[in-house]
Design a protein around this motif. Structure first.
Motif, mmCIF file in Angstrom:
data_model
loop_
_atom_site.group_PDB
_atom_site.id
_atom_site.type_symbol
_atom_site.label_atom_id
_atom_site.label_comp_id
_atom_site.label_asym_id
_atom_site.label_seq_id
_atom_site.Cartn_x
_atom_site.Cartn_y
_atom_site.Cartn_z
ATOM 1 N N ILE A 83 0.829 -1.205 0.000
ATOM 2 C CA ILE A 83 0.000 0.000 0.000
ATOM 3 C C ILE A 83 0.865 1.257 0.000
ATOM 4 N N THR A 84 1.865 1.296 0.868
ATOM 5 C CA THR A 84 2.698 2.494 0.937
ATOM 6 C C THR A 84 3.555 2.654 -0.312
ATOM 7 N N SER A 136 2.852 1.587 -3.368
ATOM 8 C CA SER A 136 2.010 2.034 -4.484
ATOM 9 C C SER A 136 1.595 3.488 -4.297
ATOM 10 N N GLY A 137 1.403 3.908 -3.046
ATOM 11 C CA GLY A 137 1.078 5.304 -2.774
ATOM 12 C C GLY A 137 2.222 6.235 -3.151
ATOM 13 N N GLY A 167 -3.569 -0.945 -1.991
ATOM 14 C CA GLY A 167 -2.836 0.139 -2.623
ATOM 15 C C GLY A 167 -3.652 0.816 -3.697
ATOM 16 N N ASN A 222 3.227 8.581 2.834
ATOM 17 C CA ASN A 222 3.443 7.166 2.559
ATOM 18 C C ASN A 222 4.836 6.720 2.973
#
Length: 141
Positions: free
Chosen positions: A46-47, A49-50, A87, A122
């Motif tokens: 998630i981070t 992709s952020g 993400g 992020n």
């Protein structure tokens, strides 16, 4: 998933330096090996992709700004959607809006600033995850 691995460089001396450097960051492994954590957890996806999405948004704003008075240039925008594995995914689309107006200039400046703040947020979450894992290893060592 936590694994122990020793990515030994060819020289014995550089191998010892590698292990000392990474043991300090991650925590001591078993039998002198370095505990390595793959960056594949949902938080890291998630981070990461952020951060990638924020970087793309910054590049789009920079491209729009650099081509402000270029004949035939079509303004671009970022469209973000949720990714099935967590993400965000980012697509670059042509907006069709005029690129040489005051509104476009303001929009690009605001978008660049928001992208910078999103990237920083992020990155902070990513560092917090790694710090928590390091603390866990310290507690288990």
């Amino acid at each position: 998933m936590i694994t122990t691995a020793c990515h030994a460089p060819t020289e014995k001396r550089s191998h010892a330096r590698f292990c000392r450097r990474n043991r300090r960051k991650v925590g001591a492994g078993l039998h002198g090996y370095v505990a390595m954590i793959p960056l594949s957890g949902s938080t890291s996806i998630i981070t990461r992709s952020g951060m990638q999405a924020a970087a793309q948004r910054m590049q789009i704003a920079a491209s729009n700004t650099a081509n402000r008075h270029t004949d035939g240039f079509e303004r671009r925008d970022a469209v973000q959607t949720a990714s099935p594995d967590g993400g965000v995914q980012t697509r670059i689309v042509r907006s069709g809006a005029s690129n040489d107006t005051i509104g476009a200039q303001l929009s690009d400046a605001i978008e660049a600033r928001l992208a910078t703040l999103d990237f920083a947020a992020n990155a902070a979450a990513f560092r917090a995850r790694n710090d928590a894992i390091g603390t866990l290893f310290d507690a288990l060592a």
